[in-house]
Design an enzyme around this catalytic site. Structure first.
Site, PDB file in Angstrom:
ATOM      1  N   LYS A 174       0.851  -1.191   0.000  1.00 56.09           N
ATOM      2  CA  LYS A 174       0.000   0.000   0.000  1.00 56.09           C
ATOM      3  C   LYS A 174       0.889   1.245   0.000  1.00 56.09           C
ATOM      4  O   LYS A 174       1.520   1.567   1.004  1.00 56.09           O
ATOM      5  CB  LYS A 174      -0.918   0.034   1.229  1.00 56.09           C
ATOM      6  CG  LYS A 174      -1.789   1.292   1.273  1.00 56.09           C
ATOM      7  CD  LYS A 174      -2.281   1.588   2.662  1.00 56.09           C
ATOM      8  CE  LYS A 174      -2.929   2.946   2.786  1.00 56.09           C
ATOM      9  NZ  LYS A 174      -2.203   4.078   2.192  1.00 56.09           N
ATOM     10  N   GLU A 249       8.529   1.635  11.632  1.00 54.71           N
ATOM     11  CA  GLU A 249       9.529   2.717  11.586  1.00 54.71           C
ATOM     12  C   GLU A 249       8.742   4.002  11.694  1.00 54.71           C
ATOM     13  O   GLU A 249       8.045   4.400  10.764  1.00 54.71           O
ATOM     14  CB  GLU A 249      10.339   2.639  10.294  1.00 54.71           C
ATOM     15  CG  GLU A 249      11.669   3.377  10.377  1.00 54.71           C
ATOM     16  CD  GLU A 249      11.566   4.827   9.923  1.00 54.71           C
ATOM     17  OE1 GLU A 249      11.396   5.698  10.805  1.00 54.71           O
ATOM     18  OE2 GLU A 249      11.650   5.068   8.728  1.00 54.71           O
ATOM     19  N   CYS A 283      12.044  11.412   8.584  1.00 51.22           N
ATOM     20  CA  CYS A 283      11.803  10.922   9.939  1.00 51.22           C
ATOM     21  C   CYS A 283      13.010  11.114  10.851  1.00 51.22           C
ATOM     22  O   CYS A 283      12.857  11.337  12.058  1.00 51.22           O
ATOM     23  CB  CYS A 283      11.398   9.456   9.904  1.00 51.22           C
ATOM     24  SG  CYS A 283      12.593   8.382   9.073  1.00 51.22           S
TER      25      CYS A 283
END
Length: 490
Positions: A174, A249, A283
């Site tokens: 996805k 993550e 991130c």
């Protein structure tokens, strides 16, 4: 305009409900594609296709050398189409073309790395007191639901797909609803190189529909998610139904620590790169800059001077150094955090506004932003902003630097700048973070593990650890003296 379809059991199709989502270029808000939005039933169909393909052994029983050949072919095709893919990545994400080109190149290398890794020796043997020879082998997990973020679409897709396929799993992938274009192109390549039907499936759509079904389904053996900590928590809860394996993550609020004895110019350079690369939508961004008190003012002055020269613009402009944020909603979130910082009493010394001049009025651009005079309790210090917003903290000594560095719920990344090697290593060892550097920042390698401590996630991707993540460990005990035990003989 591109028409982006679903790929289930080796076939492309529009969603049966005919729902579409417009995909925009965040640099000018123009629609560049429309993507199908899959239903729950179509997600189940993709899971069923992956389940059947795995159980049939068409991929998992294939010799590792043959699976490796597929991965090498995928890498070659990615490389052949690198120019087109880089342009599409730039258009869909708003990042500068040079960043997109780097991402595609790294994705190529990722497939090659795992193609090579799976043909190397693995497993263990052990000897025990009994006449038994023991073996430890690694086997594929099964059906893996892979959920990727919007900031590095093809690259994070490769980070999941390459090791998952290398290990012998089947997948349902996805992509983000915001940036699906290049991963759909990747699946066109998977089809072109002949990946067997059902082994790799792609379902576009919302997290509450597609993502939730992947996490909840009893027919999915593992879910790997990259994204926010908030969504990661919901994935964990949904995955508890069949106690499936999870890899997360998640977010970060990473410290970048500069001691007075650091190489000044190098530290300034990496401080800028650590937060303003990809407009801070990373991130592991060095979003908290911790500066030793004696050089604080000089360092901040240099940061501001250089930040003023950063060229913000459209990704297709060769002079652009920092691009757009991914969309209007996210831009407003970043701007709201900037206002929160002002309201909390932090000192905004540079930037902080949306850019609408120079032909950028239709895009989602925010100035490189720097706050000083911050305190640990401020939201802008504790919470992930995910934009070009740097918060500066001041420290007096090594102990205070470590305390401040560890004082958030996150533990993804960290950097230390010092020419005293012993001190730098001492500090790094005491920081609770998974991705760390000394005299550098924002480094990532396919060969090295990727992941964090605390609320930054579970598990590790990339490197040999990434292959392990998509494997199960089995012990096999072989009795070398086949005879009854007589355990129950009187």
């Amino acid at each position: 305009m591109l028409n982006l379809k679903l790929f289930i059991n080796g076939k492309w199709s529009d969603s049966v409900n005919d729902e579409k989502r417009n995909i925009i270029n965040p640099a000018n808000n123009e629609v560049i594609a429309e993507a199908s939005r899959a239903s729950v039933e179509e997600t189940k169909d993709a899971i069923e296709a992956a389940r059947h393909a795995f159980d049939s052994g068409i991929w998992s029983d294939m010799p590792a050398s043959e699976r490796a050949s597929y991965l090498f072919k995928i890498a070659d095709k990615l490389e052949e189409n690198a120019s087109e893919l880089s342009t599409l990545e730039m258009l869909n994400t708003g990042k500068p073309l040079r960043e997109a080109e780097f991402d595609i190149g790294d994705a190529v290398n990722c497939f090659r790395y795992y193609g090579g890794l799976i043909t190397k020796p693995n497993g263990q043997t052990y000897s025990v007191a009994d006449p038994v020879q023991g073996l430890i082998v690694r086997e594929p997990v099964g059906v893996c639901g892979l959920i990727a973020p919007w900031n590095f679409p093809l690259l994070t897709g490769a980070w999941k797909i390459a090791p998952a396929l290398a290990a012998g799993n089947t997948i349902v992938f996805k992509p983000s609803e915001l940036t699906p274009i290049t991963t759909i192109k990747l699946f066109e390549i998977l089809e072109e190189v002949g990946i067997p039907a059902g082994v790799a499936n792609l379902v576009t759509g919302g997290g509450s529909t597609v993502g939730n079904e992947l996490a909840e389904s009893d027919k999915v053996d593992m879910v790997s998610f990259t994204g926010s900590t908030t969504v990661g928590r919901s994935i964990m809860k949904a995955a508890s139904g069949n106690i499936k394996k999870i890899a997360l993550e998640l977010g970060g609020k990473s410290p970048n620590i500069v001691f007075a004895d650091a190489d000044f110019d190098t530290a300034v350079d990496y401080a800028l790169y650590g937060i303003f690369m990809n407009a801070g939508q990373v991130c592991n961004s060095g979003s908290r800059l911790l500066i030793e008190e004696s050089i604080h003012d000089k360092f901040v002055e240099s940061l501001i001077s250089k930040a003023k020269k950063i060229r913000v613009g459209r990704g297709d402009d060769p002079s652009t150094q920092m691009g757009a944020l991914v969309g209007e909603d996210h831009m407003n979130t970043v701007l709201n955090y900037i206002q929160i910082g002002i309201d909390e009493g932090a000192n905004l010394v540079f930037g902080g506004k949306r850019i609408t001049s120079g032909g950028l009025d239709r895009g989602y651009f925010v100035e490189p932003t720097i706050f000083v005079d911050t305190t640990p309790d401020m939201k802008i210090v504790q919470e992930e902003i995910f934009g070009p917003v740097l918060v500066v903290q001041k420290f007096k000594n090594e102990a205070e630097a470590i305390k401040l560095a560890n004082d958030t719920p996150y533990g993804l990344a960290a950097g230390v700048f010092s020419q005293d090697g012993a001190k730098a290593l001492r500090v790094i060892k005491k920081i609770r973070a998974g991705i760390t550097s000394i005299n550098a920042y924002n480094l990532a390698y396919n060969e090295a593990p990727w992941g964090g401590y605390k609320q930054s996630g579970l598990g590790r991707g990339l490197g040999t650890f990434g292959l392990d993540e998509f494997s199960e460990v089995k012990q096999i005990n072989i009795n070398l003296e086949v005879s009854p035990t007589n355990w129950f003989e009187g």
